[in-house]
Design an enzyme around this catalytic site. Sequence first.
Site, short mmCIF file in Angstrom:
data_model
loop_
_atom_site.label_atom_id
_atom_site.label_comp_id
_atom_site.label_asym_id
_atom_site.label_seq_id
_atom_site.Cartn_x
_atom_site.Cartn_y
_atom_site.Cartn_z
N ASP A 74 -7.29 13.53 -24.72
CA ASP A 74 -7.22 12.13 -24.29
C ASP A 74 -6.50 11.39 -25.42
O ASP A 74 -7.10 11.11 -26.47
CB ASP A 74 -8.63 11.59 -24.08
CG ASP A 74 -8.65 10.12 -23.68
OD1 ASP A 74 -7.61 9.44 -23.87
OD2 ASP A 74 -9.69 9.65 -23.21
N LYS B 129 -1.92 0.80 -25.13
CA LYS B 129 -2.29 0.71 -26.55
C LYS B 129 -1.01 0.90 -27.38
O LYS B 129 -0.12 0.06 -27.29
CB LYS B 129 -3.38 1.74 -26.85
CG LYS B 129 -4.66 1.48 -26.03
CD LYS B 129 -5.79 2.39 -26.43
CE LYS B 129 -7.07 2.02 -25.73
NZ LYS B 129 -7.31 2.75 -24.48
N THR C 28 -4.22 6.07 -21.72
CA THR C 28 -3.94 4.73 -21.22
C THR C 28 -2.46 4.45 -21.53
O THR C 28 -1.83 5.18 -22.28
CB THR C 28 -4.80 3.66 -21.92
OG1 THR C 28 -4.61 3.77 -23.33
CG2 THR C 28 -6.27 3.84 -21.58
N GLU D 190 -0.57 4.84 -0.51
CA GLU D 190 -1.35 6.05 -0.78
C GLU D 190 -0.49 7.29 -0.57
O GLU D 190 0.29 7.37 0.38
CB GLU D 190 -2.58 6.12 0.14
CG GLU D 190 -3.77 5.40 -0.44
CD GLU D 190 -4.31 4.35 0.48
OE1 GLU D 190 -3.48 3.64 1.11
OE2 GLU D 190 -5.54 4.24 0.59
N TYR E 279 0.85 -1.20 0.00
CA TYR E 279 0.00 0.00 0.00
C TYR E 279 0.88 1.24 0.00
O TYR E 279 1.87 1.30 0.74
CB TYR E 279 -0.89 0.04 1.26
CG TYR E 279 -2.33 -0.30 0.96
CD1 TYR E 279 -3.05 0.44 0.04
CD2 TYR E 279 -2.96 -1.37 1.59
CE1 TYR E 279 -4.36 0.13 -0.26
CE2 TYR E 279 -4.27 -1.69 1.30
CZ TYR E 279 -4.98 -0.94 0.37
OH TYR E 279 -6.27 -1.23 0.07
N ARG F 15 -1.65 -2.61 -18.79
CA ARG F 15 -2.99 -2.02 -18.77
C ARG F 15 -3.04 -0.99 -17.64
O ARG F 15 -2.83 -1.32 -16.48
CB ARG F 15 -3.99 -3.15 -18.52
CG ARG F 15 -5.43 -2.81 -18.70
CD ARG F 15 -6.21 -4.09 -18.94
NE ARG F 15 -5.82 -4.66 -20.21
CZ ARG F 15 -6.28 -4.24 -21.41
NH1 ARG F 15 -7.16 -3.27 -21.47
NH2 ARG F 15 -5.85 -4.80 -22.52
N1 DSN Z 1 -11.87 0.26 -25.10
C1 DSN Z 1 -10.92 1.19 -25.69
C2 DSN Z 1 -10.84 1.02 -27.15
O1 DSN Z 1 -10.98 -0.08 -27.62
O2 DSN Z 1 -10.64 2.00 -27.87
C3 DSN Z 1 -11.19 2.56 -25.30
O3 DSN Z 1 -11.43 2.60 -23.95
#
Ligand code: DSN
Length: 415
Positions: A197, A226, A223, A53, A51, A232
């Site tokens: 974003d 990707k 994120t 925080e 933990y 993730r």
């Molecule tokens: N689920 C993602 C995507 O496939 O673009 C976006 O959150």
Amino acid sequence: MARLSELDPSVHAAMAAEFVRQRDELELIASENYTSQAVMRAMGSVLTNKYAEGLPGRRYYGGCEHVDEVERIARDRARSLFGAVGVNVQPHSGAQANAAMYLATCKAGDTIMGLDLTHGGHLTHGSPVNSSGKLYHAVHYQLDEQTGRIDLDRVRDLARKHQPRLIISGYSAYPRAIDFAGFGEIAAEVGALHVADISHIAGLVAAGLHDSPVPHCAFVTTTTHKTLRGPRGGLIMANREWANAMNKAVFPGTQGGPLMHVIAAKAVAFGEALQPSFRAYAAQVVANAKAMAERLVERGFHLVSGGTDNHLLLIDLQELCSGSEAEEALGRAGITVNKNTVPGEKRGAFVTSGVRIGTPAMTTRGMKTDHARQVADWIADAIHARDDAERLASIRAQVVELCRSLPVYPESEPA
Ligand code: DSN
């Protein structure tokens, strides 16, 4: 340590099957990728036990000296990649990064403005089924249906009309470059904050292959899994003015304990993305997407906007078949994609009229533009032969052969 196959055969069996699926099928979901083994090693570590925080050097728990170091490395590397002043690596996901961004910037009922979901926007950009659409008053701009592109004049008109608190750029299914400077100017004109974003294109931005939104934004969210090819998770960045509010909005505003094992994996992935080889990878991702788009157009398919500047393309199937029929046929041919709405969508979200295709994962396993053109032919053949089980099985056999020639991971099983 004993292997998971001995410790928990049931869970292991399902994981092993997923390993084989990833090994033998062609992964073309635009938001997925294969992390390095170093990233996975960091995630499956003792850091999950801790933990922490707070922030490095200012924690609410003892024993944080080592995880502090991990988080400092992750933050420093994220700063080097994106050049932001404020960086917080704790968001558990892109949705969590956005939730923190809203908490930092908006009061309930404030107006937010993003791209319509059916035109390629994201649920967290004000969809009525998401907290962003329930807590805030969302208005949406749309693509020009003729060009399939963002029309900044329309964005400006809508912003002047609604005077939003926030204007969100950055999308889930938009194949073209985004004019972040243009969005910044519109936001400045109407007194809004500009938020980007970049969940989909973060790897391209990090590699310098897409203009960076950082100089034009109050916040940038993303994120990490990707095109950036990390674990993730999420990442949030802010300019000097908003950095403090950003940190408070992540913790205690919207999250509890950070996932230190995932933060370690983010640090590893950011380190990988700083290497020259990552730029070459990202350039190949774009080259592969362009090659695939070109071949699909040659084969008579209609792409939203006519092509791509980034890692994804969107086939508008129009009257040929639905997105779900195409997704199913491609699945039977060993090619994983997702059905996707298209501008002017007339079918529901579970059926749709399009498929979204991305090249980040196939590029990680070493595929080049010749492969991309071959894959485009298989996609075209499978969609046309969607009712022909024999033809789909024959494409699948070729897909498996190609995938086996370019293994993702050297081991034969995961754990
Ligand atoms: N689920 C993602 C995507 O496939 O673009 C976006 O959150």
